[in-house]
Write a protein that holds these residues in place. Structure first.
Motif, mmCIF file in Angstrom:
data_model
loop_
_atom_site.group_PDB
_atom_site.id
_atom_site.type_symbol
_atom_site.label_atom_id
_atom_site.label_comp_id
_atom_site.label_asym_id
_atom_site.label_seq_id
_atom_site.Cartn_x
_atom_site.Cartn_y
_atom_site.Cartn_z
ATOM 1 N N LYS A 55 0.851 -1.207 0.000
ATOM 2 C CA LYS A 55 0.000 0.000 0.000
ATOM 3 C C LYS A 55 0.879 1.247 0.000
ATOM 4 O O LYS A 55 1.985 1.223 0.528
ATOM 5 C CB LYS A 55 -0.833 0.051 1.282
ATOM 6 C CG LYS A 55 -1.837 -1.075 1.391
ATOM 7 C CD LYS A 55 -2.562 -1.024 2.728
ATOM 8 C CE LYS A 55 -3.494 -2.198 2.888
ATOM 9 N NZ LYS A 55 -2.821 -3.508 2.838
ATOM 10 N N ASN A 56 0.317 2.335 -0.508
ATOM 11 C CA ASN A 56 0.960 3.670 -0.398
ATOM 12 C C ASN A 56 2.442 3.717 -0.765
ATOM 13 O O ASN A 56 3.250 3.991 0.093
ATOM 14 C CB ASN A 56 0.775 4.244 1.013
ATOM 15 C CG ASN A 56 -0.658 4.288 1.410
ATOM 16 O OD1 ASN A 56 -1.511 4.709 0.628
ATOM 17 N ND2 ASN A 56 -0.942 3.828 2.602
ATOM 18 N N PRO A 57 2.820 3.469 -1.954
ATOM 19 C CA PRO A 57 1.948 3.120 -3.069
ATOM 20 C C PRO A 57 1.804 1.603 -3.192
ATOM 21 O O PRO A 57 2.541 0.860 -2.553
ATOM 22 C CB PRO A 57 2.732 3.661 -4.271
ATOM 23 C CG PRO A 57 4.161 3.478 -3.859
ATOM 24 C CD PRO A 57 4.197 3.700 -2.379
ATOM 25 N N ARG A 58 0.859 1.201 -4.015
ATOM 26 C CA ARG A 58 0.733 -0.220 -4.331
ATOM 27 C C ARG A 58 1.856 -0.541 -5.307
ATOM 28 O O ARG A 58 1.869 -0.068 -6.442
ATOM 29 C CB ARG A 58 -0.634 -0.485 -4.954
ATOM 30 C CG ARG A 58 -0.953 -1.957 -4.973
ATOM 31 C CD ARG A 58 -2.435 -2.181 -5.094
ATOM 32 N NE ARG A 58 -2.712 -3.611 -5.207
ATOM 33 C CZ ARG A 58 -3.919 -4.107 -5.346
ATOM 34 N NH1 ARG A 58 -4.955 -3.290 -5.410
ATOM 35 N NH2 ARG A 58 -4.097 -5.412 -5.438
ATOM 36 N N ALA A 59 2.832 -1.311 -4.844
ATOM 37 C CA ALA A 59 4.118 -1.422 -5.541
ATOM 38 C C ALA A 59 4.062 -2.358 -6.746
ATOM 39 O O ALA A 59 3.585 -3.489 -6.644
ATOM 40 C CB ALA A 59 5.177 -1.917 -4.563
ATOM 41 N N VAL A 60 4.569 -1.885 -7.859
ATOM 42 C CA VAL A 60 4.588 -2.664 -9.098
ATOM 43 C C VAL A 60 5.989 -2.576 -9.707
ATOM 44 O O VAL A 60 6.649 -1.532 -9.622
ATOM 45 C CB VAL A 60 3.528 -2.128 -10.093
ATOM 46 C CG1 VAL A 60 3.545 -2.914 -11.389
ATOM 47 C CG2 VAL A 60 2.132 -2.192 -9.465
ATOM 48 N N TYR A 61 6.420 -3.661 -10.297
ATOM 49 C CA TYR A 61 7.744 -3.753 -10.936
ATOM 50 C C TYR A 61 7.604 -3.308 -12.391
ATOM 51 O O TYR A 61 6.734 -3.795 -13.117
ATOM 52 C CB TYR A 61 8.204 -5.198 -10.782
ATOM 53 C CG TYR A 61 9.320 -5.704 -11.647
ATOM 54 C CD1 TYR A 61 10.420 -4.922 -11.987
ATOM 55 C CD2 TYR A 61 9.289 -7.019 -12.101
ATOM 56 C CE1 TYR A 61 11.441 -5.430 -12.763
ATOM 57 C CE2 TYR A 61 10.313 -7.544 -12.861
ATOM 58 C CZ TYR A 61 11.381 -6.737 -13.201
ATOM 59 O OH TYR A 61 12.386 -7.253 -13.974
ATOM 60 N N VAL A 62 8.442 -2.371 -12.816
ATOM 61 C CA VAL A 62 8.221 -1.732 -14.121
ATOM 62 C C VAL A 62 8.308 -2.712 -15.288
ATOM 63 O O VAL A 62 7.658 -2.516 -16.319
ATOM 64 C CB VAL A 62 9.177 -0.525 -14.329
ATOM 65 C CG1 VAL A 62 10.621 -0.966 -14.542
ATOM 66 C CG2 VAL A 62 8.686 0.347 -15.488
ATOM 67 N N ASN A 63 9.055 -3.785 -15.157
ATOM 68 C CA ASN A 63 9.089 -4.760 -16.256
ATOM 69 C C ASN A 63 7.767 -5.514 -16.395
ATOM 70 O O ASN A 63 7.559 -6.195 -17.397
ATOM 71 C CB ASN A 63 10.235 -5.761 -16.076
ATOM 72 C CG ASN A 63 11.483 -5.360 -16.867
ATOM 73 O OD1 ASN A 63 11.422 -4.479 -17.727
ATOM 74 N ND2 ASN A 63 12.591 -6.003 -16.588
ATOM 75 N N TYR A 64 6.888 -5.409 -15.385
ATOM 76 C CA TYR A 64 5.545 -5.976 -15.514
ATOM 77 C C TYR A 64 4.597 -4.824 -15.840
ATOM 78 O O TYR A 64 3.671 -4.498 -15.101
ATOM 79 C CB TYR A 64 5.116 -6.690 -14.230
ATOM 80 C CG TYR A 64 6.015 -7.827 -13.784
ATOM 81 C CD1 TYR A 64 6.874 -8.472 -14.677
ATOM 82 C CD2 TYR A 64 6.003 -8.285 -12.469
ATOM 83 C CE1 TYR A 64 7.694 -9.517 -14.268
ATOM 84 C CE2 TYR A 64 6.815 -9.334 -12.055
ATOM 85 C CZ TYR A 64 7.664 -9.947 -12.950
ATOM 86 O OH TYR A 64 8.463 -10.983 -12.534
ATOM 87 N N ARG A 65 4.843 -4.209 -16.951
ATOM 88 C CA ARG A 65 4.145 -2.991 -17.348
ATOM 89 C C ARG A 65 2.633 -3.170 -17.312
ATOM 90 O O ARG A 65 2.108 -4.161 -17.805
ATOM 91 C CB ARG A 65 4.563 -2.640 -18.769
ATOM 92 C CG ARG A 65 3.859 -1.427 -19.300
ATOM 93 C CD ARG A 65 4.720 -0.265 -19.479
ATOM 94 N NE ARG A 65 5.968 -0.582 -20.139
ATOM 95 C CZ ARG A 65 7.074 0.154 -19.977
ATOM 96 N NH1 ARG A 65 7.051 1.209 -19.196
ATOM 97 N NH2 ARG A 65 8.173 -0.162 -20.618
ATOM 98 N N ASP A 66 1.952 -2.158 -16.780
ATOM 99 C CA ASP A 66 0.500 -2.213 -16.640
ATOM 100 C C ASP A 66 -0.065 -0.821 -16.892
ATOM 101 O O ASP A 66 0.078 0.076 -16.063
ATOM 102 C CB ASP A 66 0.158 -2.698 -15.224
ATOM 103 C CG ASP A 66 -1.340 -2.799 -14.988
ATOM 104 O OD1 ASP A 66 -2.120 -2.523 -15.918
ATOM 105 O OD2 ASP A 66 -1.719 -3.162 -13.856
ATOM 106 N N LEU A 67 -0.704 -0.636 -18.040
ATOM 107 C CA LEU A 67 -1.218 0.693 -18.376
ATOM 108 C C LEU A 67 -2.449 1.063 -17.553
ATOM 109 O O LEU A 67 -2.843 2.230 -17.526
ATOM 110 C CB LEU A 67 -1.513 0.805 -19.878
ATOM 111 C CG LEU A 67 -0.289 0.777 -20.815
ATOM 112 C CD1 LEU A 67 -0.715 1.007 -22.270
ATOM 113 C CD2 LEU A 67 0.777 1.799 -20.415
ATOM 114 N N ASP A 68 -3.047 0.092 -16.831
ATOM 115 C CA ASP A 68 -4.155 0.442 -15.925
ATOM 116 C C ASP A 68 -3.698 1.419 -14.842
ATOM 117 O O ASP A 68 -4.520 2.110 -14.245
ATOM 118 C CB ASP A 68 -4.688 -0.794 -15.184
ATOM 119 C CG ASP A 68 -5.325 -1.833 -16.091
ATOM 120 O OD1 ASP A 68 -5.455 -1.558 -17.306
ATOM 121 O OD2 ASP A 68 -5.675 -2.916 -15.584
#
Ligand code: FAD
Ligand code: NAG
Ligand code: NAG
Ligand code: NAG
Ligand code: NAG
Ligand code: NAG
Length: 525
Positions: free
Chosen positions: A454-467
């Motif tokens: 949370k804060n932020p909800r962490a995402v790895y850039v190589n798992y690109r997500d345009l949402d």
């Protein structure tokens, strides 16, 4: 045991016939001038316009997500198949001069197709395809290699092992992924608990910047060198090649794959796995793939069977792993096993650059605290028994991953227990299938909200997500304020530094896509 469908896919050779690409362009870009400029420095046979027969097959040669070749997606104005660094420099210089943007493609595995397509009809760009710039040269005496961005991970693994069986490289589990996108976005795989990300093992790089200059580590400066090791290459220039440190692996490693159904304690085992896997010794990587209502526990151990059995007995007795589960092999063979789920193929399959074509949507997450058993049980009941259920991958961090400071590279997500991927791939063409798959992936993501980062909800850039959000313009550059919405999910506090690097190396925002890093606005005084 049947191989998972994703494996069978990779054996197919895609048949793709494309309708002719759009050739319109924005008012300001001068495509004819661009082509004229290119022709001065690049052989015409390497410049593929939509009118050429070669255009479609070259475009499709490394497309990995059919969603981005559906009618309505914006295709490249042309494709330059560079074979020399000078072709890359000329493409950048001509693009600047004639206002034609460039998207670089190495292996084409971007989950959202950003290296070759756009869903925005206002985007106009040429693709610079680096597949031919894939030389690998190994200096065995120093355990180092120079690798062209157009090489695949499989080619790198094969070359390293051919130089010495005790050389490995920490990178992803899919051999057709391109070095260029993978290393510039981080690069996570079976050796990451021992040696970190691919980007943590980069020691030099050659980059073409927005002015068309060729730079190396000492001439690009430490900020740009920092940014291209996890910040995504597309915002900063074109990385031609990488000097990497090869890492030590034993001549013999051991793998296993142990499957458990729901009535064989799958949910219990996953619950326990969450705390156990990130705390295992660094020589042991134990991931879980959930598919077809089965949990598949897959391991790589940097040692022999005896040591693995002891380690599993000590740390995770409930899985019931025994000597009979062991498969001993070379490290390079284990990379075949990790992809095909069988070691029953020659290592030469790593050199096969072809890949299956499917429609793809992936969302991903990070987990800091084990998710309660009840919640996992609920997810299984509500989601996993549906026909649209995606492949869910749980990949443990810990070990070396957790001991690197979050600001050492742009990849900040070092301290989590594990990452999740909801990897949905399908073959049916049509909006009904698309909608069902998208809503499955988005629904699981939504339901997991209380239990993940949370804060932020962490995402790895190589798992690109345009949402997560896409760029908007502010004046003639990408808006920093808007980009923070998606950018801090990928990069947390490192996002601001990436934007500052962007201001230094590409202040006009030439290298731009839906999720490129914007320049940092000048402080108002
Ligand atoms: C089937 C599959 C399996 C995967 N498995 C893993 C895994 O195990 N671990 C993991 O970490 N990731 C994995 N990924 C994600 C993968 O690491 C990223 O998609 C990566 O960016 C792909 O690199 P590429 O060169 O193939 O992609 P591309 O689509 O060519 O490029 C991706 C992005 O990087 C930019 N780019 C590419 N090359 C350069 C360059 N030379 N210079 C500057 N910018 C460049 C592109 O413009 C684009 O924005 C997987 C992806 C797929 C589809
Ligand atoms: C491979 O590397 C090992 C360990 O560094 C070394 O002892 C061995 O001599 C090397 N083998 C070859 C064939 O170079
Ligand atoms: C980097 O490039 C400069 C200038 O071309 C050159 O002098 C230097 O040797 C290069 N450095 C390395 C490490 O290759
Ligand atoms: C588990 O369920 C499967 C079918 O889903 C069944 O074939 C199997 O016998 C069951 N095993 C146990 C231990 O109940
Ligand atoms: C998918 O369907 C659309 C229209 O229904 C068609 O134009 C397109 O070519 C199809 N794509 C593939 C890959 O079959
Ligand atoms: C962008 O706009 C600024 C001022 O608004 C101007 O100084 C700059 O030259 C513009 N850049 C480009 C590439 O048009």
């Amino acid at each position: 045991m049947a191989r998972t469908p994703i494996l069978a896919l990779h054996l197919l050779v895609a048949l793709c016939i494309l309708s002719s690409a759009r050739t319109s362009s924005s008012a300001s870009s001068d495509v004819d001038g661009f082509i004229g400029c290119l022709s001065a420095g690049i052989p015409p046979s390497l410049i593929h316009t939509p009118a050429a027969n070669s255009y479609s097959s070259l475009l499709m040669s490394s497309v990995r997500n059919l969603r981005y070749v559906l009618p309505g997606t914006t295709r490249p104005l042309l494709i330059v198949a560079a074979t020399e660094p000078a072709h890359v420099q000329a493409t950048v210089v001509c693009g600047r001069r004639h206002s034609v943007r460039i998207r670089t493609r190495s292996g084409g595995h971007d989950y959202e197709g950003l290296s070759y397509a756009s869903v925005d009809p206002d985007q106009h760009f040429a693709v610079l395809d680096l597949a031919e710039l894939r030389a690998i040269s190994i200096d065995a005496s120093r355990s180092e290699a120079w690798v062209g961005s157009g090489a695949t991970l499989g080619e790198l693994y094969y070359a390293a092992a051919a130089a010495n069986q005790t050389f490995g490289f920490p990178a992803g589990n899919c051999p057709t992924v391109g070095v260029g996108g993978h290393l510039s976005g981080g690069g996570f795989g079976a050796l990451s608990r021992k040696y970190g990300l691919s980007a943590d093992n980069v020691i030099d790089a050659v980059v073409v910047d927005a002015e068309g200059r060729l730079l190396n580590r000492s001439t690009m400066g430490k900020d740009l060198f920092w940014a291209i090791r996890g910040g995504g290459g597309e915002s900063f220039g074109v990385v031609l090649s990488w000097k990497v440190r090869l890492v030590a692996v034993p001549e013999t490693v051991t793998v296993f794959s142990i499957r458990r159904l729901r009535n064989e304690s799958a949910v219990d085992l996953i619950t326990k796995w969450q705390a156990i896997a990130p705390a295992l010794p660094r020589d042991l990587y134990l991931r879980v793939l959930v598919q077809n209502q089965q949990a598949n526990f897959v391991a790589l151990f940097l040692g022999r069977c005896g040591g693995l059995v002891d380690t599993m007995r000590g740390h995770f007795p409930d899985l019931g792993m025994t000597e009979r589960d062991c498969q001993e092999m070379s490290w390079v063979k284990s990379t075949v096993f990790f992809f095909y789920n069988t070691a029953d193929r020659p290592t030469e399959v790593l050199l096969d650059r072809r890949s299956a074509n499917y429609y793809l949507k992936v969302k991903s997450d990070h987990v800091a605290e084990p998710i309660p058993r009840q919640a996992l049980e609920g997810i299984w009941t509500k989601w996993l028994e549906q026909p649209e259920a995606a492949l869910i991958m749980l990949d443990p961090y810990g070990g070396r991953m957790g001991s690197i400071p979050p600001s050492a590279t742009p990849f900040p997500h070092r301290h989590y227990l594990y990452q999740f991927q909801f990897f949905s791939f399908w073959f049916e063409n049509g909006t009904a299938a698309l909608e069902r798959r998208l809503s499955w992936v988005r629904g699981v993501y939504e339901d997991l909200t209380p239990f993940v980062s949370k804060n932020p909800r962490a995402v790895y850039v190589n798992y690109r997500d345009l949402d997560l959000g896409t760029n908007e313009l502010e004046g003639n550059v990408t808006s920093y304020a808007k980009a923070r919405v998606w950018g801090e999910k990928y990069f947390k506090g490192n996002f601001k530094r990436l934007a500052a690097v962007k201001s230094m190396v590409d202040p006009d925002d030439f290298f731009r896509n839906e999720q490129s890093i914007p320049p940092l606005p000048a402080a108002k005084g």
